[in-house]
Design a protein around this motif. Structure first.
Motif, PDB file in Angstrom:
ATOM      1  N   ILE A  35       0.849  -1.195   0.000  1.00  3.44           N
ATOM      2  CA  ILE A  35       0.000   0.000   0.000  1.00  3.44           C
ATOM      3  C   ILE A  35       0.884   1.244   0.000  1.00  3.44           C
ATOM      4  O   ILE A  35       1.827   1.346   0.777  1.00  3.44           O
ATOM      5  CB  ILE A  35      -0.939   0.003   1.222  1.00  3.44           C
ATOM      6  N   LYS A  36       0.547   2.154  -0.892  1.00  8.69           N
ATOM      7  CA  LYS A  36       1.260   3.430  -0.969  1.00  8.69           C
ATOM      8  C   LYS A  36       0.253   4.556  -1.099  1.00  8.69           C
ATOM      9  O   LYS A  36      -0.831   4.383  -1.668  1.00  8.69           O
ATOM     10  CB  LYS A  36       2.197   3.472  -2.176  1.00  8.69           C
ATOM     11  N   LEU A  37       0.641   5.706  -0.582  1.00 12.52           N
ATOM     12  CA  LEU A  37      -0.153   6.924  -0.694  1.00 12.52           C
ATOM     13  C   LEU A  37       0.730   7.978  -1.343  1.00 12.52           C
ATOM     14  O   LEU A  37       1.786   8.316  -0.810  1.00 12.52           O
ATOM     15  CB  LEU A  37      -0.640   7.370   0.682  1.00 12.52           C
ATOM     16  N   LEU A  38       0.314   8.451  -2.515  1.00 16.63           N
ATOM     17  CA  LEU A  38       1.086   9.441  -3.258  1.00 16.63           C
ATOM     18  C   LEU A  38       0.328  10.760  -3.337  1.00 16.63           C
ATOM     19  O   LEU A  38      -0.852  10.788  -3.695  1.00 16.63           O
ATOM     20  CB  LEU A  38       1.353   8.953  -4.684  1.00 16.63           C
ATOM     21  N   HIS A  39       1.029  11.845  -3.013  1.00 24.25           N
ATOM     22  CA  HIS A  39       0.469  13.181  -3.170  1.00 24.25           C
ATOM     23  C   HIS A  39       0.833  13.638  -4.585  1.00 24.25           C
ATOM     24  O   HIS A  39       2.001  13.875  -4.882  1.00 24.25           O
ATOM     25  CB  HIS A  39       1.046  14.125  -2.120  1.00 24.25           C
ATOM     26  N   VAL A  40      -0.171  13.741  -5.452  1.00 22.62           N
ATOM     27  CA  VAL A  40       0.063  14.016  -6.874  1.00 22.62           C
ATOM     28  C   VAL A  40      -0.560  15.332  -7.336  1.00 22.62           C
ATOM     29  O   VAL A  40      -0.558  15.640  -8.535  1.00 22.62           O
ATOM     30  CB  VAL A  40      -0.444  12.850  -7.755  1.00 22.62           C
ATOM     31  N   THR A  44      -0.846  16.440 -11.522  1.00 21.03           N
ATOM     32  CA  THR A  44      -1.995  16.064 -12.332  1.00 21.03           C
ATOM     33  C   THR A  44      -3.221  16.820 -11.834  1.00 21.03           C
ATOM     34  O   THR A  44      -3.317  17.148 -10.653  1.00 21.03           O
ATOM     35  CB  THR A  44      -2.248  14.534 -12.296  1.00 21.03           C
ATOM     36  N   SER A  45      -4.135  17.070 -12.733  1.00 23.78           N
ATOM     37  CA  SER A  45      -5.358  17.785 -12.347  1.00 23.78           C
ATOM     38  C   SER A  45      -6.484  16.829 -11.968  1.00 23.78           C
ATOM     39  O   SER A  45      -7.563  17.265 -11.574  1.00 23.78           O
ATOM     40  CB  SER A  45      -5.819  18.674 -13.508  1.00 23.78           C
ATOM     41  N   ILE A  46      -6.243  15.528 -12.060  1.00 28.92           N
ATOM     42  CA  ILE A  46      -7.339  14.585 -11.826  1.00 28.92           C
ATOM     43  C   ILE A  46      -7.565  14.245 -10.358  1.00 28.92           C
ATOM     44  O   ILE A  46      -8.631  13.777 -10.004  1.00 28.92           O
ATOM     45  CB  ILE A  46      -7.163  13.291 -12.648  1.00 28.92           C
ATOM     46  N   ALA A  47      -6.562  14.463  -9.507  1.00 32.00           N
ATOM     47  CA  ALA A  47      -6.720  14.129  -8.089  1.00 32.00           C
ATOM     48  C   ALA A  47      -5.608  14.772  -7.274  1.00 32.00           C
ATOM     49  O   ALA A  47      -4.569  15.155  -7.816  1.00 32.00           O
ATOM     50  CB  ALA A  47      -6.695  12.618  -7.887  1.00 32.00           C
ATOM     51  N   ALA A 119       7.261  11.809  -9.676  1.00 29.41           N
ATOM     52  CA  ALA A 119       7.456  13.177  -9.213  1.00 29.41           C
ATOM     53  C   ALA A 119       6.544  13.498  -8.025  1.00 29.41           C
ATOM     54  O   ALA A 119       6.786  14.448  -7.292  1.00 29.41           O
ATOM     55  CB  ALA A 119       7.205  14.164 -10.347  1.00 29.41           C
ATOM     56  N   GLY A 120       5.509  12.681  -7.829  1.00 27.53           N
ATOM     57  CA  GLY A 120       4.628  12.868  -6.681  1.00 27.53           C
ATOM     58  C   GLY A 120       5.362  12.527  -5.397  1.00 27.53           C
ATOM     59  O   GLY A 120       6.370  11.833  -5.397  1.00 27.53           O
TER      60      GLY A 120
END
Length: 132
Positions: A35-40, A44-47, A119-120
């Protein structure tokens, strides 16, 4: 499925990060792997956040996705769109500012979202995870 112990929640007005962290806890409670949590948000504009997890089988991929959708709905966060799932290779759950990706092992290696969004910023979720 046996019941999992998660706190009663109210996430309807919660931050994107709080929603993503709750999804992480659900996936962990259901024995999701890697499990990973990425701040993107900046890339990206989608999330704002991507949550990624791997299921041990195609059946578990669907069960993990179902559980996240169910639990977040109970918390006041409706599922906006669900993609994939039929094959059990990759299921995408769109909650607006948070997108949950549940993969089979082969699907995760093939699509390699970690590389695509390298890059996130990876968010430290160690405190949210139990030892499996």
């Amino acid at each position: 499925m046996d019941q999992i112990e998660l706190p009663v929640c109210e996430l309807a007005d919660a931050s994107s990060l709080d929603i993503a962290k709750y999804a992480v806890r659900v996936l962990d409670a259901r024995r999701g792997r890697e499990i990973k949590l990425l701040h993107v948000e900046e890339h990206t504009s989608i999330a704002d956040y991507f949550v990624l997890a791997t299921g041990s089988s195609r059946t578990q991929v669907n069960a993990l996705a179902d559980e996240v959708a169910y639990r977040l709905d109970l918390c006041g966060v409706p599922l906006l769109r669900r993609e994939g799932g039929e094959s059990g290779v990759w299921t995408l759950l769109d909650f607006g500012s948070v997108i949950v990706h549940v993969f089979s092992r082969d699907g995760r290696e093939f699509y390699n979202l970690e590389k695509l969004f390298e890059a996130g910023t990876e968010v430290d979720i160690a405190s949210l995870l139990t030892e499996n």
